[in-house]
Design a protein around this motif. Structure first.
Motif, mmCIF file in Angstrom:
data_model
loop_
_atom_site.group_PDB
_atom_site.id
_atom_site.type_symbol
_atom_site.label_atom_id
_atom_site.label_comp_id
_atom_site.label_asym_id
_atom_site.label_seq_id
_atom_site.Cartn_x
_atom_site.Cartn_y
_atom_site.Cartn_z
ATOM 1 N N LEU A 50 38.668 36.948 35.446
ATOM 2 C CA LEU A 50 38.779 36.195 34.114
ATOM 3 C C LEU A 50 37.258 36.215 33.622
ATOM 4 O O LEU A 50 36.345 35.782 34.133
ATOM 5 C CB LEU A 50 39.350 34.736 34.115
ATOM 6 C CG LEU A 50 39.278 33.946 32.921
ATOM 7 C CD1 LEU A 50 40.413 34.833 32.026
ATOM 8 C CD2 LEU A 50 39.565 32.623 33.050
ATOM 9 N N LYS A 51 37.188 37.057 32.585
ATOM 10 C CA LYS A 51 35.776 36.986 31.959
ATOM 11 C C LYS A 51 35.914 36.284 30.476
ATOM 12 O O LYS A 51 36.622 36.268 29.796
ATOM 13 C CB LYS A 51 35.532 38.477 31.380
ATOM 14 C CG LYS A 51 35.489 39.327 32.681
ATOM 15 C CD LYS A 51 35.291 40.699 32.292
ATOM 16 C CE LYS A 51 35.517 41.516 33.503
ATOM 17 N NZ LYS A 51 36.515 42.601 33.377
ATOM 18 N N VAL A 52 34.851 35.170 30.225
ATOM 19 C CA VAL A 52 34.836 34.313 29.057
ATOM 20 C C VAL A 52 33.506 34.359 28.467
ATOM 21 O O VAL A 52 32.503 34.287 29.174
ATOM 22 C CB VAL A 52 35.344 33.207 29.383
ATOM 23 C CG1 VAL A 52 35.040 32.120 28.272
ATOM 24 C CG2 VAL A 52 36.505 32.709 30.111
ATOM 25 N N ILE A 105 28.346 36.046 29.421
ATOM 26 C CA ILE A 105 29.488 36.319 30.007
ATOM 27 C C ILE A 105 29.660 35.388 31.135
ATOM 28 O O ILE A 105 28.937 35.670 32.258
ATOM 29 C CB ILE A 105 30.062 37.425 30.011
ATOM 30 C CG1 ILE A 105 30.263 38.252 28.659
ATOM 31 C CG2 ILE A 105 31.554 37.660 30.366
ATOM 32 C CD1 ILE A 105 30.245 39.557 28.478
ATOM 33 N N THR A 106 30.702 34.446 31.535
ATOM 34 C CA THR A 106 30.951 33.797 32.571
ATOM 35 C C THR A 106 32.326 34.479 33.211
ATOM 36 O O THR A 106 33.196 34.658 32.501
ATOM 37 C CB THR A 106 31.231 32.496 32.625
ATOM 38 O OG1 THR A 106 30.070 31.877 31.963
ATOM 39 C CG2 THR A 106 31.461 31.811 33.893
ATOM 40 N N VAL A 107 32.150 34.887 34.570
ATOM 41 C CA VAL A 107 33.131 35.689 35.453
ATOM 42 C C VAL A 107 33.722 34.786 36.464
ATOM 43 O O VAL A 107 32.787 34.509 37.171
ATOM 44 C CB VAL A 107 32.632 37.032 35.830
ATOM 45 C CG1 VAL A 107 33.768 37.869 36.645
ATOM 46 C CG2 VAL A 107 32.058 38.019 34.499
ATOM 47 N N THR A 108 34.826 34.618 36.366
ATOM 48 C CA THR A 108 35.495 33.791 37.504
ATOM 49 C C THR A 108 36.452 34.707 38.369
ATOM 50 O O THR A 108 37.319 35.356 37.662
ATOM 51 C CB THR A 108 36.261 32.476 36.956
ATOM 52 O OG1 THR A 108 35.301 31.903 36.059
ATOM 53 C CG2 THR A 108 36.648 31.517 38.148
ATOM 54 N N LYS A 109 36.496 34.355 39.667
ATOM 55 C CA LYS A 109 37.214 35.299 40.282
ATOM 56 C C LYS A 109 38.553 34.525 41.000
ATOM 57 O O LYS A 109 38.357 33.522 41.485
ATOM 58 C CB LYS A 109 36.277 35.908 41.569
ATOM 59 C CG LYS A 109 37.028 36.860 42.712
ATOM 60 C CD LYS A 109 36.348 37.282 43.640
ATOM 61 C CE LYS A 109 37.082 37.953 44.980
ATOM 62 N NZ LYS A 109 36.397 38.358 45.961
ATOM 63 N N TYR A 110 39.699 34.852 40.816
ATOM 64 C CA TYR A 110 40.760 34.300 41.227
ATOM 65 C C TYR A 110 41.726 35.347 42.531
ATOM 66 O O TYR A 110 41.640 36.409 42.204
ATOM 67 C CB TYR A 110 41.777 33.988 40.027
ATOM 68 C CG TYR A 110 41.425 33.065 39.077
ATOM 69 C CD1 TYR A 110 41.420 31.480 39.474
ATOM 70 C CD2 TYR A 110 40.697 33.337 37.859
ATOM 71 C CE1 TYR A 110 41.160 30.700 38.498
ATOM 72 C CE2 TYR A 110 40.273 32.637 37.197
ATOM 73 C CZ TYR A 110 40.148 30.984 37.562
ATOM 74 O OH TYR A 110 40.046 30.114 36.450
ATOM 75 N N ALA A 111 42.000 34.625 43.575
ATOM 76 C CA ALA A 111 42.858 35.425 44.354
ATOM 77 C C ALA A 111 44.257 35.306 43.917
ATOM 78 O O ALA A 111 44.644 34.049 43.283
ATOM 79 C CB ALA A 111 43.069 34.547 45.619
ATOM 80 N N LYS A 112 45.081 36.544 43.841
ATOM 81 C CA LYS A 112 46.232 36.691 43.322
ATOM 82 C C LYS A 112 47.255 36.527 44.241
ATOM 83 O O LYS A 112 47.140 37.453 45.361
ATOM 84 C CB LYS A 112 46.320 37.767 42.414
ATOM 85 C CG LYS A 112 47.517 37.684 41.300
ATOM 86 C CD LYS A 112 47.373 39.033 40.631
ATOM 87 C CE LYS A 112 48.438 39.216 39.383
ATOM 88 N NZ LYS A 112 48.141 40.374 38.611
ATOM 89 N N TYR A 113 48.401 35.934 44.489
ATOM 90 C CA TYR A 113 49.446 35.898 45.371
ATOM 91 C C TYR A 113 50.922 35.966 44.654
ATOM 92 O O TYR A 113 50.911 35.645 43.536
ATOM 93 C CB TYR A 113 49.446 34.305 46.154
ATOM 94 C CG TYR A 113 48.288 34.355 46.972
ATOM 95 C CD1 TYR A 113 48.328 34.743 48.452
ATOM 96 C CD2 TYR A 113 46.950 33.803 46.569
ATOM 97 C CE1 TYR A 113 46.903 34.677 49.115
ATOM 98 C CE2 TYR A 113 46.159 33.692 47.349
ATOM 99 C CZ TYR A 113 45.872 34.137 48.625
ATOM 100 O OH TYR A 113 44.854 33.941 49.571
#
Length: 72
Positions: free
Chosen positions: A58-60, A32-40
């Protein structure tokens, strides 16, 4: 779980057993690839500045595979 030798499947995946008449374990691996995004967000009223709300992840699934290993 008991399976007969040969190809076995049920969910669309199968593997060839390398051992015949031997106790084995079927291991299922999932990458699983996990990507971290900052939310504004930008408020509807008030100042026009964007404000930080938090992080979102986001987990893909990237790959899945089966492996047969001999029981020791």
């Amino acid at each position: 779980m008991s399976l007969s030798s040969g190809k076995t499947g049920g969910s669309g995946r199968y593997t060839e057993p390398p051992y015949i008449k031997t106790a084995v374990k079927l291991l299922f691996f999932r990458g699983i690839t996990v990507t971290k995004y900052a939310k504004y967000r930008k408020p509807i009223a008030g100042n026009e500045k964007w404000e930080y709300v938090g992080d979102e992840y986001l987990k893909v699934p990237t790959r899945e595979y089966l492996e047969v290993v001999k029981v020791k």
